[in-house]
Design a protein around this motif. Structure first.
Motif, PDB file in Angstrom:
ATOM      1  N   GLU A 123     -13.621  12.059  -7.568  1.00 20.53           N
ATOM      2  CA  GLU A 123     -13.976  12.898  -8.720  1.00 20.53           C
ATOM      3  C   GLU A 123     -13.776  12.193 -10.053  1.00 20.53           C
ATOM      4  OE1 GLU A 123     -11.941  16.643  -8.517  1.00 20.53           O
ATOM      5  OE2 GLU A 123     -12.367  16.860  -6.381  1.00 20.53           O
ATOM      6  N   LEU A 124     -12.683  11.444 -10.177  1.00 19.96           N
ATOM      7  CA  LEU A 124     -12.357  10.816 -11.456  1.00 19.96           C
ATOM      8  C   LEU A 124     -12.970   9.429 -11.611  1.00 19.96           C
ATOM      9  CD1 LEU A 124      -8.561  11.672 -11.930  1.00 19.96           C
ATOM     10  CD2 LEU A 124     -10.567  12.972 -12.674  1.00 19.96           C
ATOM     11  N   GLY A 125     -13.296   8.802 -10.492  1.00 18.55           N
ATOM     12  CA  GLY A 125     -13.732   7.416 -10.559  1.00 18.55           C
ATOM     13  C   GLY A 125     -12.591   6.484 -10.884  1.00 18.55           C
ATOM     14  N   GLU A 126     -11.360   6.941 -10.649  1.00 22.22           N
ATOM     15  CA  GLU A 126     -10.153   6.145 -10.858  1.00 22.22           C
ATOM     16  C   GLU A 126      -9.335   6.159  -9.569  1.00 22.22           C
ATOM     17  OE1 GLU A 126      -7.902   7.037 -14.357  1.00 22.22           O
ATOM     18  OE2 GLU A 126      -9.687   7.538 -15.539  1.00 22.22           O
ATOM     19  N   THR A 127      -8.597   5.090  -9.334  1.00 21.08           N
ATOM     20  CA  THR A 127      -7.913   4.898  -8.056  1.00 21.08           C
ATOM     21  C   THR A 127      -6.599   5.657  -7.942  1.00 21.08           C
ATOM     22  OG1 THR A 127      -8.867   2.701  -7.748  1.00 21.08           O
ATOM     23  CG2 THR A 127      -6.828   3.170  -6.558  1.00 21.08           C
ATOM     24  N   VAL A 128      -6.414   6.341  -6.810  1.00 18.93           N
ATOM     25  CA  VAL A 128      -5.103   6.809  -6.367  1.00 18.93           C
ATOM     26  C   VAL A 128      -5.131   6.798  -4.844  1.00 18.93           C
ATOM     27  CG1 VAL A 128      -5.752   9.266  -6.540  1.00 18.93           C
ATOM     28  CG2 VAL A 128      -3.340   8.593  -6.461  1.00 18.93           C
ATOM     29  N   VAL A 129      -4.154   6.134  -4.245  1.00 19.43           N
ATOM     30  CA  VAL A 129      -4.127   5.948  -2.790  1.00 19.43           C
ATOM     31  C   VAL A 129      -2.704   6.085  -2.261  1.00 19.43           C
ATOM     32  CG1 VAL A 129      -6.135   4.395  -2.761  1.00 19.43           C
ATOM     33  CG2 VAL A 129      -3.831   3.446  -3.038  1.00 19.43           C
ATOM     34  N   PRO A 130      -2.553   6.424  -0.965  1.00 15.58           N
ATOM     35  CA  PRO A 130      -1.232   6.339  -0.339  1.00 15.58           C
ATOM     36  C   PRO A 130      -0.776   4.880  -0.338  1.00 15.58           C
ATOM     37  CG  PRO A 130      -2.739   7.647   0.991  1.00 15.58           C
ATOM     38  CD  PRO A 130      -3.564   6.955  -0.043  1.00 15.58           C
ATOM     39  N   ALA A 131       0.468   4.641  -0.746  1.00 15.49           N
ATOM     40  CA  ALA A 131       0.960   3.262  -0.871  1.00 15.49           C
ATOM     41  C   ALA A 131       2.109   2.949   0.080  1.00 15.49           C
ATOM     42  CB  ALA A 131       1.406   2.998  -2.310  1.00 15.49           C
ATOM     43  N   ASN A 132       3.058   3.863   0.191  1.00 14.13           N
ATOM     44  CA  ASN A 132       4.222   3.639   1.054  1.00 14.13           C
ATOM     45  C   ASN A 132       4.420   4.818   1.994  1.00 14.13           C
ATOM     46  OD1 ASN A 132       4.615   1.441  -0.615  1.00 14.13           O
ATOM     47  ND2 ASN A 132       6.545   2.146  -1.483  1.00 14.13           N
ATOM     48  N   TYR A 133       4.218   4.597   3.288  1.00 12.85           N
ATOM     49  CA  TYR A 133       4.535   5.607   4.299  1.00 12.85           C
ATOM     50  C   TYR A 133       5.995   5.373   4.699  1.00 12.85           C
ATOM     51  CZ  TYR A 133      -0.542   6.371   4.756  1.00 12.85           C
ATOM     52  OH  TYR A 133      -1.871   6.659   4.531  1.00 12.85           O
ATOM     53  N   ASN A 134       6.927   5.965   3.951  1.00  9.14           N
ATOM     54  CA  ASN A 134       8.338   5.614   4.121  1.00  9.14           C
ATOM     55  C   ASN A 134       8.986   6.263   5.338  1.00  9.14           C
ATOM     56  OD1 ASN A 134       8.533   3.849   1.961  1.00  9.14           O
ATOM     57  ND2 ASN A 134       8.971   5.478   0.499  1.00  9.14           N
ATOM     58  N   CYS A 135       8.713   7.539   5.554  1.00  6.09           N
ATOM     59  CA  CYS A 135       9.207   8.267   6.716  1.00  6.09           C
ATOM     60  C   CYS A 135       8.473   9.597   6.740  1.00  6.09           C
ATOM     61  CB  CYS A 135      10.732   8.469   6.653  1.00  6.09           C
ATOM     62  SG  CYS A 135      11.292   9.603   5.356  1.00  6.09           S
ATOM     63  N   PRO A 136       8.551  10.338   7.828  1.00 10.74           N
ATOM     64  CA  PRO A 136       7.868  11.639   7.863  1.00 10.74           C
ATOM     65  C   PRO A 136       8.294  12.525   6.695  1.00 10.74           C
ATOM     66  CG  PRO A 136       8.572  11.014  10.062  1.00 10.74           C
ATOM     67  CD  PRO A 136       9.190  10.011   9.123  1.00 10.74           C
ATOM     68  N   GLY A 137       7.317  13.011   5.930  1.00 17.23           N
ATOM     69  CA  GLY A 137       7.621  13.857   4.792  1.00 17.23           C
ATOM     70  C   GLY A 137       7.966  13.115   3.522  1.00 17.23           C
ATOM     71  N   GLN A 138       7.837  11.794   3.532  1.00 18.48           N
ATOM     72  CA  GLN A 138       8.096  11.020   2.313  1.00 18.48           C
ATOM     73  C   GLN A 138       7.048   9.917   2.193  1.00 18.48           C
ATOM     74  OE1 GLN A 138      11.219   7.771   0.695  1.00 18.48           O
ATOM     75  NE2 GLN A 138      12.202   9.598   1.486  1.00 18.48           N
ATOM     76  N   LEU A 139       6.118  10.114   1.276  1.00 19.03           N
ATOM     77  CA  LEU A 139       5.027   9.182   1.076  1.00 19.03           C
ATOM     78  C   LEU A 139       4.897   8.910  -0.418  1.00 19.03           C
ATOM     79  CD1 LEU A 139       1.592   9.500   2.924  1.00 19.03           C
ATOM     80  CD2 LEU A 139       1.774   8.501   0.665  1.00 19.03           C
ATOM     81  N   VAL A 140       4.669   7.662  -0.784  1.00 16.45           N
ATOM     82  CA  VAL A 140       4.489   7.288  -2.188  1.00 16.45           C
ATOM     83  C   VAL A 140       3.020   6.985  -2.428  1.00 16.45           C
ATOM     84  CG1 VAL A 140       5.069   5.615  -3.999  1.00 16.45           C
ATOM     85  CG2 VAL A 140       6.825   6.370  -2.375  1.00 16.45           C
ATOM     86  N   ILE A 141       2.460   7.536  -3.527  1.00 11.91           N
ATOM     87  CA  ILE A 141       1.076   7.262  -3.883  1.00 11.91           C
ATOM     88  C   ILE A 141       1.038   6.319  -5.080  1.00 11.91           C
ATOM     89  CG2 ILE A 141       0.254   9.446  -2.957  1.00 11.91           C
ATOM     90  CD1 ILE A 141       0.079  10.507  -5.853  1.00 11.91           C
TER      91      ILE A 141
END
Length: 296
Positions: free
Chosen positions: A149-167
């Motif tokens: 929608e924005l034409g700007e990047t946002v992605v999952p970056a760190n799959y640290n543990c179940p229920g904790q993800l960094v974008i």
């Protein structure tokens, strides 16, 4: 029953780190002094007596954590690992521990990585955010929608543990994603105090620069499999290891998947080597019932 050694990444630094190693082991002292010479400044002065702000400088943080981890590993008298892994920066420590990289080459690559990442951070306004208590698939879905929608990047970056993800992504895209993630049920979606979109396509300039340094560096077959961030699979082929390491800066850290793969391959004991205890906590959340401990 197999013993896995894991190595921490950026954020584990603390004032005084490595000082006990320097004072207590001749081999450690020699390695620290070698590092001072290779880096061209006395990083030990900052590690042992610098402030938290001093240690947050990218040119200091990454080599400092690498040095603490690798030098700590050389002092251990415990059994050698059956497998290794490192979280982001920690992958370089893991490669040295497994004999795929020499100490000097590993340090040189880490220094090059820190410089390249700092340059990339200055190109555009970008950041990261921690997302708690939301399914990974939902986070992925919302990030993809915001990017489109924005034409700007946002992605999952760190799959640290179940229920904790960094974008990770542009400031605007991360902020919009955080609002939508909270609306979707995330317990928290908190923008982090970092100045870059690590492990996202916005790190492409850094990836290109680091790739050139990696290609100039000699890699050997490791003494045990390394579970790399971008594949979360056991790797032993030096050419594959190099390719995955080059992809790491723009690819996600699949830590949850890596630990799960190590457990499937027989790991029952995880030892964190280096500053902090973050990885011990993450492993315990990912793999119930395994043994966790650490050396620093």
């Amino acid at each position: 029953m197999k013993h896995a050694y894991v190595f921490p990444g950026q954020g584990a630094q603390f004032s005084g780190m490595g000082k006990a190693l320097y004072e207590g082991h001749t081999r450690a002292r020699d390695m620290f002094e070698q590092a001072n010479n290779l880096l061209g400044f006395r990083i030990t002065d900052i590690m042992f007596g610098g402030t938290d702000e001093d240690l947050k400088q990218t040119r200091v943080t990454q080599p400092a954590i690498f040095l603490h981890s690798v030098i700590c590993y050389t002092t251990l008298e415990s059994p050698r690992p059956d497998m290794v892994a490192g979280h982001s920066l920690g992958e370089f420590s893991a490669l040295v521990a497994a004999g795929a990289l020499s100490f000097a080459d590993g340090l040189s690559l880490v220094a090059a990585r820190a410089t390249a990442m700092q340059k990339a951070c200055e190109i555009s306004a970008s950041t990261m955010a921690a997302v708690l208590a939301l399914d990974d698939a939902k986070v992925e879905e919302i990030c993809a929608a915001v990017t489109a929608e924005l034409g700007e990047t946002v992605v999952p970056a760190n799959y640290n543990c179940p229920g904790q993800l960094v974008i990770s992504g542009s400031v605007r895209a991360v902020e919009v994603a955080c609002e939508r993630l909270k609306a979707a049920g995330a317990k928290r979606a908190l923008v982090l105090p970092v100045g870059g979109a690590f492990h996202s396509p916005l790190m492409e300039p850094a990836r290109a620069e680091l790739s050139a340094a990696i290609e100039r560096t000699t890699f050997a077959a490791p003494s045990c499999p390394i579970y790399q961030n971008v594949t979360a699979a056991a790797e032993t082929d030096p050419s594959v290891i190099k390719r995955n390491l080059e992809a790491q800066l723009t690819g996600a850290v699949r830590w949850t998947q890596s630990v799960e793969a190590m457990v499937r391959d027989g790991a029952t004991h995880f030892t964190e080597v280096g500053p902090g205890k973050v990885l011990q906590g993450l492993v315990a959340k990912i793999a119930k019932g395994v043994i966790t401990d650490g050396f620093q």
